[in-house]
Design a protein around this motif. Structure first.
Motif, PDB file in Angstrom:
ATOM      1  N   GLN A   1      -3.783   8.598   3.635  1.00 18.05           N
ATOM      2  CA  GLN A   1      -4.783   8.954   2.620  1.00 18.05           C
ATOM      3  C   GLN A   1      -4.117   9.090   1.249  1.00 18.05           C
ATOM      4  N   PRO A   2      -3.831   7.963   0.582  1.00 18.86           N
ATOM      5  CA  PRO A   2      -3.218   8.065  -0.743  1.00 18.86           C
ATOM      6  C   PRO A   2      -4.111   8.862  -1.696  1.00 18.86           C
ATOM      7  N   ARG A   3      -3.459   9.682  -2.527  1.00 14.47           N
ATOM      8  CA  ARG A   3      -4.221  10.503  -3.467  1.00 14.47           C
ATOM      9  C   ARG A   3      -4.462   9.756  -4.774  1.00 14.47           C
ATOM     10  N   ASP A   4      -5.379  10.295  -5.562  1.00 14.68           N
ATOM     11  CA  ASP A   4      -5.729   9.703  -6.851  1.00 14.68           C
ATOM     12  C   ASP A   4      -4.537   9.819  -7.811  1.00 14.68           C
TER      13      ASP A   4
ATOM     14  N   GLN B   1      -3.973  12.911  -9.643  1.00 11.59           N
ATOM     15  CA  GLN B   1      -3.470  14.105  -8.952  1.00 11.59           C
ATOM     16  C   GLN B   1      -1.992  13.989  -8.600  1.00 11.59           C
ATOM     17  N   ALA B   2      -1.588  12.828  -8.114  1.00 12.59           N
ATOM     18  CA  ALA B   2      -0.214  12.663  -7.622  1.00 12.59           C
ATOM     19  C   ALA B   2       0.200  11.206  -7.766  1.00 12.59           C
ATOM     20  N   PRO B   3       1.508  10.950  -7.895  1.00  7.67           N
ATOM     21  CA  PRO B   3       1.953   9.567  -8.152  1.00  7.67           C
ATOM     22  C   PRO B   3       2.027   8.708  -6.896  1.00  7.67           C
TER      23      PRO B   3
ATOM     24  N   TRP C   1       2.013   3.365  -2.288  1.00  7.68           N
ATOM     25  CA  TRP C   1       1.146   3.788  -1.183  1.00  7.68           C
ATOM     26  C   TRP C   1      -0.295   3.318  -1.368  1.00  7.68           C
TER      27      TRP C   1
ATOM     28  N   SER D   1      -7.865   6.275  -1.221  1.00  4.58           N
ATOM     29  CA  SER D   1      -8.717   5.713  -0.176  1.00  4.58           C
ATOM     30  C   SER D   1     -10.149   6.227  -0.328  1.00  4.58           C
ATOM     31  N   VAL D   2     -11.082   5.482   0.237  1.00  4.43           N
ATOM     32  CA  VAL D   2     -12.505   5.856   0.204  1.00  4.43           C
ATOM     33  C   VAL D   2     -13.034   5.838   1.642  1.00  4.43           C
TER      34      VAL D   2
END
Lengths: 533, 199
Positions: free
Chosen positions: B66-69, B72-74, B80, B84-85
């Protein structure tokens, strides 16, 4: 669709808020709960310390009391204790055995961070298999069975009438243990439902459903015979826990119903509720009973404890999705969980005031009562874990701590620091009461406490630091990912060292419990007729 | 049972059912009609078997999906992938989102590391590829044979990391697992949550 959900929420929020305000109003007008605080005490018992493990000096530090409790009432309470002997022993002895097994799983798992090639020849000894085995053995074998054992001992005391239908619960312990054995075998062989906290295959889950339901039968059979005017707050927590867990467990385990992202929502709704609505209420039930008993005075504010119970139910049941902050789930669900996570400061404050202020001014009792030491440490760590959890749910903090060892340390602060340590204390108190046999080697209680207190301090602090360094490295795009692995690595030695001390403490505990049980089995004069119907 | 006990039991049940309505039922209704993301196809039987190996070996305990936005985070800068949606998980049961990153996020590992040879060596001995790795060796997913039979998939393992003498052959489980890992590629663009919020 979103409009409908928004309305649903507005309406339910208003209903919930009105309900809580109504409770506050009822408490303020003394229509609710007044007098409940004295339920744990017999006539003229307030001021007297009840503690089967304490030195005689405990009573002296608490001060002299004018009159002794009524001997007839004391005999009735003995009868209550003996009435729960069978099922309590079945659950507690099983729990302690699973604790020993689960601790060894945990220690091996921790060592694998230092020796990644150790025990990798067979699938069942690899990290990916032993990690869920550790979690599920301590969560369902140790904590759940200890919690149910403590609850079955508390019920007759709280209702002042012998336990009815204890044999149903004893049968429940048998079913639960069969589920544990089958589940352990399944996970070792790689057969898993694949969800954290929900690993046991659903085909095996039926044993837990039957076992848990049977364990709740005595509660429903005994409640109508209660000889107290008020249900003490511990009884509320026990009723809540035994109602909540089956609902959660069944909903989350229904196969082929959940899907994709929704599956993750169910997963974490369930997983956090295992702590919040199962271990926590059972642990609080024990602490709310034992603290007043040992220091010989009622809890600081009984009404506040009722507010704490209902607000815990309302807020804790909705915090789970804070495990998916930043994940691909609808934003409003995450926000709802963050709001309720922060709202948890209300029930936690209510509990903290009651637990800490009841002991305040009686700290000298800690020196003479090992049980109180366990319970007070557990209660303090409950406050700490809860406030930490509220902070961790904030997006800014979560961005750093999510996906790291910090969360693992936090999970242990709640499940171990609070729940396990409170259950240790409760088991030391109840075993002599239900068996009529004293602890064989009292100094071992102090050894157990020292090992787990030092061990857990080392475990928690090193893992927390390691997790923060890991998170910091991961958020810095200029550093390679492997930096997050090396940054945490030295601190993970600390976890292994702390875990080793904790495991040694558990083995000391298990040997002591086993020795007491053997003595009880060999002492026919003390094994009174079991009063089960 | 007394009124007070009954009220406690019923009230407690009502509260937890309400919470279930909020955290489970409402998202269920919201998400049940989500379409699979563009370009996403169902798993082939071999990929599904590989996913089964991923699940039963407990990969989820160290790897998220679940890659983050980027806000929020790199995660994207580590390769990565985009955030994800829900549509990305249309064929995933049980879900394997994960909550731990002892190792990297794997949602786009097939795009980031597209070499099957790399994965075989890494599974056999992670430290042959990444010295600080704490991942277990999955050498038990490989056979060590004297003679190669037709249909065997021989993998090249440097002699110094080989666990047993012989020729190293990937078992069907290892082959399926690598198929699944290579299939983890969610790089096709979709409208992500933060883009939807922008005017």
């Amino acid at each position: 669709m979103n409009g409908t959900i928004a309305w649903l929420f507005a309406v339910t929020f208003v209903i919930g808020a009105v309900g809580l305000l109504g409770l506050v109003a009822a408490i303020a007008r003394r229509q609710f709960g007044a007098g409940g605080a004295h339920v744990p005490f017999l006539d003229h018992e307030e001021g007297w310390a009840e503690d089967p493990v304490a030195t005689p000096r405990l009573q002296r530090v608490l001060g002299a009391t004018p009159r002794s409790p009524d001997p007839a009432e004391l005999r009735d309470r003995d009868a209550c204790d003996r009435s729960s002997r069978g099922p309590v022993l079945a659950f507690v002895l099983s729990a302690v055995a699973w604790l020993a097994v689960g601790s060894i799983f945990g220690l091996v798992v921790s060592l694998k961070f230092q020796y990644p090639d150790w025990l990798t020849d067979q699938a069942w000894t690899t990290f990916g298999r032993l990690r869920p085995l550790h979690l599920d053995t301590v969560a369902y074998g140790w904590l759940s069975m200890a919690g149910m054992g403590v609850a079955l001992w508390l019920l007759p005391r709280l209702l002042r009438t012998p336990l009815r239908g204890g044999r149903w619960a004893t049968a429940g312990a048998l079913f639960w243990n069969i589920g544990m054995l089958l589940g352990t075998g399944a996970l070792a062989s790689g057969w898993t439902d694949g969800l954290e906290w929900l690993e046991y295959p659903w085909q095996i889950d039926g044993f837990f459903v039957i076992g848990g339901s049977l364990a709740a039968v005595p509660m429903f059979l005994t409640l109508p015979h209660r000889k107290v005017d008020h249900l003490y707050v511990s009884a509320l927590y026990i009723i809540g826990a035994l109602v909540w867990f089956p609902i959660l467990f069944v909903v989350a385990n229904i196969p082929n119903l959940h899907f994709g992202v929704e599956h993750a929502l169910v997963n974490w709704w369930f997983a956090h509720n295992v702590l919040g609505l199962w271990f926590t209420p059972l642990g609080l039930a024990a602490a709310y009973y034992l603290i007043p008993k040992i220091v010989g005075r009622p809890i600081y504010s009984y009404q506040l404890s009722l507010l704490g119970f209902w607000s815990l139910a309302l807020f804790y049941s909705q915090v789970g999705v804070h495990h998916l902050i930043g994940g691909p789930v609808p934003g409003w669900v995450v926000t709802l969980s963050i709001v309720t996570s922060v709202s948890m400061v209300i029930p936690v404050f209510a509990v903290a005031v009651n637990h800490h202020l009841t002991v305040l001014g009686r700290f000298r009792a800690l020196r003479h009562s090992p049980v109180l030491r366990f319970i007070v440490l557990g209660a303090m760590l409950y406050t700490a874990a809860s406030f930490q959890g509220s902070m961790e749910s904030l997006r800014s903090v979560n961005t750093l701590t999510h996906f790291t060892h910090y969360t693992v340390a936090h999970a242990h602060l709640g499940a171990y620091g609070f729940a396990s340590i409170v259950f240790f204390g409760a088991i030391y108190f109840l075993m002599p009461r239900v068996t009529g046999v004293e602890w064989p080697w009292r100094p071992l209680v102090d050894v157990h406490f020292a090992l787990i207190a030092v061990g857990f301090f080392v475990y928690f602090t090193t893992l927390t630091i390691g997790g923060l360094l890991q998170g910091q490295a991961m958020l810095d795009a200029s550093r390679p990912f492997t930096d997050s692995v090396s940054a945490a690595a030295p601190w993970l030695w600390g976890r292994t060292a702390g875990g080793l001390l904790m495991t040694l403490g558990h083995l000391v505990f298990a040997v002591h419990v086993g020795a007491l049980a053997l003595r009880a089995a060999r002492a026919p004069a003390l094994s009174l007729t079991e009063e089960m119907t | 049972m007394s009124t007070e006990a009954l009220a406690t039991a019923v009230g407690s049940a009502a509260i937890v059912l309400f919470a279930g309505g909020a955290l489970v039922l409402a998202p269920y209704l919201q998400l049940e009609h989500i379409e699979p993301s563009p370009g996403l196809r169902p798993y082939t039987p071999e990929e599904a078997m590989g996913r089964g190996v991923y699940v039963s070996e407990g990969c989820v305990y160290c790897h998220s999906q679940q890659p983050r936005d980027p806000a929020q985070a790199p995660d994207d800068q580590r390769g990565w992938g985009r955030p994800s949606v829900p549509g990305d998980y249309a064929y995933d049961y049980p879900h394997q989102l994960g909550t731990m990153r002892t190792g990297p996020d794997l949602f786009n590992v097939g795009a980031r590391l597209p070499s099957a040879d790399w994965h075989y060596l890494h599974l056999y001995q992670p430290r042959a590829v990444s010295p600080v790795s704490v991942m277990p060796s999955y050498a038990y997913l490989f056979d060590h044979v004297d003679t190669v039979r037709p249909g065997d998939l021989v993998v090249k393992i440097p002699p110094e990391v080989q666990r047993e003498p012989g020729i190293v052959v990937a078992t069907p489980e290892a082959q399926a697992l690598v198929r699944y890992l290579l299939r983890l590629d969610h790089t096709a663009p979709v409208l992500t949550a933060s883009q939807e919020e922008q005017p």
